[in-house]
Design a protein around this motif. Structure first.
Motif, PDB file in Angstrom:
ATOM      1  N   SER A 191       1.271  -1.943   0.707  1.00  0.00           N
ATOM      2  CA  SER A 191      -0.231   0.071  -0.003  1.00  0.00           C
ATOM      3  C   SER A 191       0.964   1.007   0.247  1.00  0.00           C
ATOM      4  O   SER A 191       2.157   0.838   0.439  1.00  0.00           O
ATOM      5  N   ILE A 192       0.335   2.571  -0.558  1.00  0.00           N
ATOM      6  CA  ILE A 192       1.067   3.657  -0.866  1.00  0.00           C
ATOM      7  C   ILE A 192       0.663   4.338  -0.444  1.00  0.00           C
ATOM      8  O   ILE A 192      -0.850   4.740  -0.931  1.00  0.00           O
ATOM      9  N   ARG A 193       0.607   5.738  -0.069  1.00  0.00           N
ATOM     10  CA  ARG A 193      -0.278   6.560   0.322  1.00  0.00           C
ATOM     11  C   ARG A 193      -0.067   7.849  -0.445  1.00  0.00           C
ATOM     12  O   ARG A 193       1.286   7.416  -1.435  1.00  0.00           O
ATOM     13  N   ARG A 194      -0.920   8.838  -0.406  1.00  0.00           N
ATOM     14  CA  ARG A 194      -0.688  10.456  -1.886  1.00  0.00           C
ATOM     15  C   ARG A 194       0.541  10.384  -1.408  1.00  0.00           C
ATOM     16  O   ARG A 194       0.916  11.059  -0.169  1.00  0.00           O
ATOM     17  N   GLY A 195       1.415  10.533  -2.178  1.00  0.00           N
ATOM     18  CA  GLY A 195       2.554  11.526  -1.963  1.00  0.00           C
ATOM     19  C   GLY A 195       3.881  11.249  -1.468  1.00  0.00           C
ATOM     20  O   GLY A 195       5.295  11.512  -1.591  1.00  0.00           O
ATOM     21  N   GLU A 196       3.210  10.313  -1.572  1.00  0.00           N
ATOM     22  CA  GLU A 196       5.142   8.975  -0.702  1.00  0.00           C
ATOM     23  C   GLU A 196       5.839   8.515  -2.089  1.00  0.00           C
ATOM     24  O   GLU A 196       5.240   8.140  -2.913  1.00  0.00           O
ATOM     25  N   SER A 197       6.563   8.456  -2.036  1.00  0.00           N
ATOM     26  CA  SER A 197       7.677   7.538  -2.445  1.00  0.00           C
ATOM     27  C   SER A 197       8.238   6.107  -2.158  1.00  0.00           C
ATOM     28  O   SER A 197       8.508   6.015  -0.960  1.00  0.00           O
ATOM     29  N   VAL A 198       8.368   5.720  -3.073  1.00  0.00           N
ATOM     30  CA  VAL A 198       8.807   3.880  -2.347  1.00  0.00           C
ATOM     31  C   VAL A 198       9.935   3.674  -3.671  1.00  0.00           C
ATOM     32  O   VAL A 198       9.681   3.388  -4.910  1.00  0.00           O
ATOM     33  N   ALA A 199      10.841   2.761  -3.502  1.00  0.00           N
ATOM     34  CA  ALA A 199      11.498   2.403  -4.114  1.00  0.00           C
ATOM     35  C   ALA A 199      11.375   0.911  -3.922  1.00  0.00           C
ATOM     36  O   ALA A 199      11.812   0.746  -3.397  1.00  0.00           O
ATOM     37  N   ILE A 200      11.660   0.017  -5.189  1.00  0.00           N
ATOM     38  CA  ILE A 200      11.737  -1.743  -4.641  1.00  0.00           C
ATOM     39  C   ILE A 200      13.199  -1.501  -5.988  1.00  0.00           C
ATOM     40  O   ILE A 200      13.426  -1.983  -6.843  1.00  0.00           O
ATOM     41  N   LEU A 201      13.392  -2.287  -4.900  1.00  0.00           N
ATOM     42  CA  LEU A 201      14.877  -3.109  -5.354  1.00  0.00           C
ATOM     43  C   LEU A 201      14.514  -4.848  -5.733  1.00  0.00           C
ATOM     44  O   LEU A 201      13.118  -5.408  -5.205  1.00  0.00           O
ATOM     45  N   GLY A 202      15.282  -5.252  -6.071  1.00  0.00           N
ATOM     46  CA  GLY A 202      15.284  -6.749  -6.504  1.00  0.00           C
ATOM     47  C   GLY A 202      16.323  -7.165  -7.747  1.00  0.00           C
ATOM     48  O   GLY A 202      16.810  -6.677  -8.351  1.00  0.00           O
ATOM     49  N   VAL A 203      16.539  -8.114  -7.388  1.00  0.00           N
ATOM     50  CA  VAL A 203      18.259  -8.054  -8.867  1.00  0.00           C
ATOM     51  C   VAL A 203      17.092  -9.224 -10.064  1.00  0.00           C
ATOM     52  O   VAL A 203      16.250  -9.396  -9.596  1.00  0.00           O
ATOM     53  N   SER A 204      17.626  -9.135 -11.137  1.00  0.00           N
ATOM     54  CA  SER A 204      17.194  -9.645 -12.580  1.00  0.00           C
ATOM     55  C   SER A 204      16.290 -10.255 -12.709  1.00  0.00           C
ATOM     56  O   SER A 204      16.467 -11.623 -11.995  1.00  0.00           O
ATOM     57  N   GLY A 205      14.775 -10.681 -12.953  1.00  0.00           N
ATOM     58  CA  GLY A 205      14.057 -12.384 -13.000  1.00  0.00           C
ATOM     59  C   GLY A 205      13.079 -11.705 -11.912  1.00  0.00           C
ATOM     60  O   GLY A 205      12.619 -12.881 -11.461  1.00  0.00           O
ATOM     61  N   THR A 206      13.342 -10.994 -11.308  1.00  0.00           N
ATOM     62  CA  THR A 206      12.598 -11.408  -9.924  1.00  0.00           C
ATOM     63  C   THR A 206      10.985 -10.760  -9.751  1.00  0.00           C
ATOM     64  O   THR A 206      10.482 -10.837  -9.523  1.00  0.00           O
ATOM     65  N   GLY A 207      10.501  -9.751 -10.747  1.00  0.00           N
ATOM     66  CA  GLY A 207       9.760 -10.002 -11.329  1.00  0.00           C
ATOM     67  C   GLY A 207       9.177  -8.085 -11.191  1.00  0.00           C
ATOM     68  O   GLY A 207       7.836  -7.554 -10.965  1.00  0.00           O
ATOM     69  N   LYS A 208      10.236  -7.234 -10.871  1.00  0.00           N
ATOM     70  CA  LYS A 208      10.254  -6.126 -10.834  1.00  0.00           C
ATOM     71  C   LYS A 208       9.074  -4.960 -11.796  1.00  0.00           C
ATOM     72  O   LYS A 208       8.288  -5.055 -11.944  1.00  0.00           O
ATOM     73  N   SER A 209       9.582  -5.571 -13.201  1.00  0.00           N
ATOM     74  CA  SER A 209       9.171  -5.328 -14.161  1.00  0.00           C
ATOM     75  C   SER A 209       7.580  -5.569 -14.473  1.00  0.00           C
ATOM     76  O   SER A 209       5.991  -4.881 -15.183  1.00  0.00           O
ATOM     77  N   THR A 210       7.297  -6.999 -13.948  1.00  0.00           N
ATOM     78  CA  THR A 210       6.178  -7.719 -13.953  1.00  0.00           C
ATOM     79  C   THR A 210       5.390  -6.950 -12.816  1.00  0.00           C
ATOM     80  O   THR A 210       3.878  -6.835 -13.409  1.00  0.00           O
ATOM     81  N   LEU A 211       5.404  -6.141 -12.073  1.00  0.00           N
ATOM     82  CA  LEU A 211       4.780  -5.684 -10.549  1.00  0.00           C
ATOM     83  C   LEU A 211       4.391  -4.154 -11.452  1.00  0.00           C
ATOM     84  O   LEU A 211       3.257  -3.766 -11.587  1.00  0.00           O
ATOM     85  N   LEU A 212       5.438  -3.957 -11.891  1.00  0.00           N
ATOM     86  CA  LEU A 212       5.105  -2.874 -12.719  1.00  0.00           C
ATOM     87  C   LEU A 212       4.256  -2.391 -13.978  1.00  0.00           C
ATOM     88  O   LEU A 212       3.132  -1.180 -14.026  1.00  0.00           O
ATOM     89  N   ASN A 213       4.180  -3.277 -14.234  1.00  0.00           N
ATOM     90  CA  ASN A 213       3.366  -3.327 -15.772  1.00  0.00           C
ATOM     91  C   ASN A 213       1.558  -4.078 -15.515  1.00  0.00           C
ATOM     92  O   ASN A 213       1.179  -3.025 -15.601  1.00  0.00           O
ATOM     93  N   ILE A 214       1.590  -4.569 -14.539  1.00  0.00           N
ATOM     94  CA  ILE A 214       0.428  -5.143 -13.498  1.00  0.00           C
ATOM     95  C   ILE A 214      -0.104  -3.462 -12.674  1.00  0.00           C
ATOM     96  O   ILE A 214      -1.560  -2.797 -13.421  1.00  0.00           O
ATOM     97  N   LEU A 215       0.673  -2.749 -12.238  1.00  0.00           N
ATOM     98  CA  LEU A 215       0.085  -1.850 -11.432  1.00  0.00           C
ATOM     99  C   LEU A 215      -0.194  -0.493 -12.909  1.00  0.00           C
ATOM    100  O   LEU A 215      -0.626   0.348 -12.544  1.00  0.00           O
ATOM    101  N   GLY A 216       0.560  -0.553 -13.949  1.00  0.00           N
ATOM    102  CA  GLY A 216       0.191  -0.110 -14.682  1.00  0.00           C
ATOM    103  C   GLY A 216      -0.986   0.343 -15.825  1.00  0.00           C
ATOM    104  O   GLY A 216      -0.348   0.633 -16.688  1.00  0.00           O
ATOM    105  N   GLY A 217      -1.160  -1.521 -15.756  1.00  0.00           N
ATOM    106  CA  GLY A 217      -2.657  -1.894 -16.327  1.00  0.00           C
ATOM    107  C   GLY A 217      -2.299  -2.365 -17.348  1.00  0.00           C
ATOM    108  O   GLY A 217      -3.173  -2.179 -18.285  1.00  0.00           O
ATOM    109  N   ILE A 218      -0.754  -2.567 -18.031  1.00  0.00           N
ATOM    110  CA  ILE A 218      -0.626  -3.296 -19.611  1.00  0.00           C
ATOM    111  C   ILE A 218      -0.310  -4.704 -19.414  1.00  0.00           C
ATOM    112  O   ILE A 218      -1.070  -5.019 -20.320  1.00  0.00           O
TER     113      ILE A 218
END
Length: 241
Positions: free
Chosen positions: A34-61
């Motif tokens: 969960s992320i609040r209005r105006g809050e910034s969050v960094a998501i770290l992880g090695v390649s292949g852990t699903g970071k871009s997959t998560l971003l695509n889901i959050l972006g409705g892609i």
């Protein structure tokens, strides 16, 4: 609860897998955040852990396999293709490692594409674009084309394009990956400052642990779930690309 403290992004039980060699490989495994209005969050992880997959889901892609996700109270999982397109245009700002500016448009015109895509009044777009570019230190570069700008300046134009419509959520995928360390740090600070000013929830996906020194929170994606981390820079070797 004040407007600034409201939860903008709420995710629970999110799963996503892919077929590989006849077997289903889980990438996200009941992820929640969960992320609040105006809050910034960094998501770290090695390649292949699903970071871009998560971003695509959050972006409705890309769709999730299961789980719940809402942005400003809107259930994104249940949207059809038309609803997802409207969600991306109106509520999501995307920033990528590669700036993706249109070479035949000036800085102002590139930013205006983000304004117009969101359905904002066209007669106000030029002023909005000029104002946000000026706030990002580009007052004297407004009418220059991308090839006339440095890498850091091009990324600031990309940031302005994503933020000019004041999106509920900003998704940044390695936004400083093509910049030198000094320019990257300055660009990150400008991004954070603008996202706070517009009260957007900012999610930065990155291999670079130093980004977490600037954001409000740092999360690490491991085994398909997110873990809170207090000091992202304490073990940078764990997140090297």
């Amino acid at each position: 609860m004040s407007k600034q403290e409201q939860v903008v992004v709420a995710v629970s039980g999110l799963t996503k897998g892919y077929s590989q060699g006849g077997a289903n490989v889980a990438v996200l495994n009941g992820l929640k955040m969960s992320i609040r209005r105006g809050e910034s969050v960094a998501i770290l992880g090695v390649s292949g852990t699903g970071k871009s997959t998560l971003l695509n889901i959050l972006g409705g892609i890309d769709p999730a396999d299961s789980g719940q996700m809402s942005v400003e109270g809107q259930d994104i999982v249940k949207l059809d293709a038309e609803g997802l397109a409207r969600y991306r245009r109106e509520k999501v700002g995307f920033i990528f490692q590669f700036y993706n500016l249109i070479p035949t448009l000036t800085a102002v015109e590139n930013v205006m594409t983000g304004w117009e895509a969101a359905g904002k009044p066209s007669n106000l777009g030029d002023k909005a674009a000029r104002d946000i570019l000026a706030s990002l230190g580009l007052r004297d570069k407004l009418d220059r084309f991308p090839e006339q700008l440095s890498g850091g300046e091009q990324q600031r134009v990309a940031i302005a394009r994503a933020l000019v419509k004041r999106p509920a959520i900003v998704l940044a995928d390695e936004p400083t990956g093509n910049l030198d360390p000094k320019t990257a740090a300055a660009t990150t600070e400008l991004l954070l400052e603008q996202a706070r000013q517009f009260a957007s929830a900012l999610i930065i996906v990155t291999h670079n642990p130093s980004i977490g020194q600037h954001t409000d929170r740092t999360l690490v994606l491991r085994n398909g779930v997110l873990e809170e981390q207090q000091h992202a820079a304490s073990a940078p070797e764990a997140y090297a690309a």
